[in-house]
Design an enzyme around this catalytic site. Sequence first.
Site, PDB file in Angstrom:
ATOM      1  N   SER A 112      53.647  11.171  49.277  1.00 37.66           N
ATOM      2  CA  SER A 112      54.023   9.774  49.452  1.00 37.66           C
ATOM      3  C   SER A 112      52.763   8.901  49.583  1.00 37.66           C
ATOM      4  O   SER A 112      51.888   9.003  48.730  1.00 37.66           O
ATOM      5  CB  SER A 112      54.964   9.671  50.651  1.00 37.66           C
ATOM      6  OG  SER A 112      55.677   8.464  50.611  1.00 37.66           O
ATOM      7  N   ASP A 235      65.007   9.141  44.286  1.00 41.18           N
ATOM      8  CA  ASP A 235      64.260   8.507  45.384  1.00 41.18           C
ATOM      9  C   ASP A 235      64.832   7.116  45.668  1.00 41.18           C
ATOM     10  O   ASP A 235      64.858   6.255  44.797  1.00 41.18           O
ATOM     11  CB  ASP A 235      62.783   8.385  44.982  1.00 41.18           C
ATOM     12  CG  ASP A 235      61.868   8.158  46.168  1.00 41.18           C
ATOM     13  OD1 ASP A 235      62.329   7.572  47.161  1.00 41.18           O
ATOM     14  OD2 ASP A 235      60.688   8.568  46.102  1.00 41.18           O
ATOM     15  N   HIS A 290      63.520  11.272  48.121  1.00 39.84           N
ATOM     16  CA  HIS A 290      62.113  11.211  48.504  1.00 39.84           C
ATOM     17  C   HIS A 290      61.687  12.452  49.295  1.00 39.84           C
ATOM     18  O   HIS A 290      62.294  12.791  50.302  1.00 39.84           O
ATOM     19  CB  HIS A 290      61.886   9.960  49.350  1.00 39.84           C
ATOM     20  CG  HIS A 290      60.445   9.614  49.531  1.00 39.84           C
ATOM     21  ND1 HIS A 290      59.598   9.381  48.471  1.00 39.84           N
ATOM     22  CD2 HIS A 290      59.693   9.466  50.645  1.00 39.84           C
ATOM     23  CE1 HIS A 290      58.390   9.102  48.939  1.00 39.84           C
ATOM     24  NE2 HIS A 290      58.419   9.141  50.243  1.00 39.84           N
TER      25      HIS A 290
END
Length: 332
Positions: A112, A235, A290
């Site tokens: 991320s 996501d 995610h």
Amino acid sequence: MRPPYFLLPILSLTSALPATSPSSSEVTLPLVIWHGLGDNYAADGLTDIARFAEETNPGTLVYIIRLGTDPSSDRTATFFGNLTLQISQVCADLATHQILSTAPAVNALGFSQGGQFLRAYVERCNVPPVRNLVTFGSQHNGIARYENCGPTDWVCKGAFALLRGNTWSAFVQSRLVPAQYYRTVEEYTGLPTKEYLEHSNFLADMNNEREVKNETYAENIARLNRFVMYLFEEDTTVVPKESGWFAEVNGTTGDVLPLRNRTIYTEDWLGLKRLDEKGGLIFETTEGGHMSLSDELLENVFRDHFGPVKMVEVLSGDKRLLQGTGQEVMEL
Ligand SMILES: *[C@@H]1O[C@H](CO)[C@@H](O)[C@H](O)[C@H]1NC(C)=O
Ligand SMILES: *[C@@H]1O[C@H](CO)[C@@H](O)[C@H](O)[C@H]1NC(C)=O
Ligand SMILES: *[C@@H]1O[C@H](CO)[C@@H](O)[C@H](O)[C@H]1NC(C)=O
Ligand SMILES: *[C@@H]1O[C@H](CO)[C@@H](O)[C@H](O)[C@H]1NC(C)=O
């Protein structure tokens, strides 16, 4: 603990390599991991991943980046801080680390926001140099919306409370980490807004979007052996998720302009085109939301991108090369 890399013996080589009769030895490069927002270096998930990386490629030294001396302050630093200072602290930590500093190169894995921060490390410092950079669900082209905090995540809530001020104020830009990769575009032209270009403390600079480009950033990216960007298909945390592929998304229509169609690529502001032309820019997707990482996916990534490399000393010309399992080489 493994010996520093310069102590590794140089073995003679039998396979076909450049005509200069080089000698080589096989090494497993250290792996540097930068975790995401709200995570900390000692979290179970991360230690498991580190152990798994070592099991997949025995001999891998894994270094998990930390910005605090304890897990709690490290977590706080994912929300609060000036990224310019955070990146330079990491640069100093890696450049002076007893073992990493002796490695010919390292591999890097960013989760991320840690993905774009590792890219910043490559652009700004890159000592030791990164060979393969892999990012998962990163925000390379920034975010158009802030994430929500968990209901009892007071550190997160405290950080976002700063947004009572303007995103583009120096106050917010020097303190709230996600604000430094927040990006806004003009409604009609799709061009980045003036406020973003003027005040973004991190992204506008790292993406070389300002008028004056930093050629070092581009050279360092072009020098990577591979830059692999993973996008999570479902996501919903990162808006827009295509930021993970450095794409531009029209906020109204949802139309996606892929990286290769963007000026940042065609004019090669960041060295991404040069990297692509040598086959080093790789777009991957994986199922799930995610950061849904399966063991199978991680194992494939570790094998494909972080496996052993041959250190090749090309005697004539005074060059040192790193050769992977294929024919690709990286000059040191
Ligand atoms: C470009 O970036 C490098 C690495 O961070 C830095 O040393 C240099 O001063 C920058 N150059 C310009 C013109 O800003
Ligand atoms: C962040 O820190 C750098 C280095 O000290 C400084 O130049 C910059 O102005 C700071 N950013 C903001 C938005 O205050
Ligand atoms: C988004 O697409 C619409 C329709 O094509 C267009 O009018 C608008 O200017 C676009 N916005 C941006 C920010 O590119
Ligand atoms: C991107 O570029 C390709 C090749 O030039 C072109 O075929 C495609 O239509 C472009 N896509 C967009 C969304 O502009």
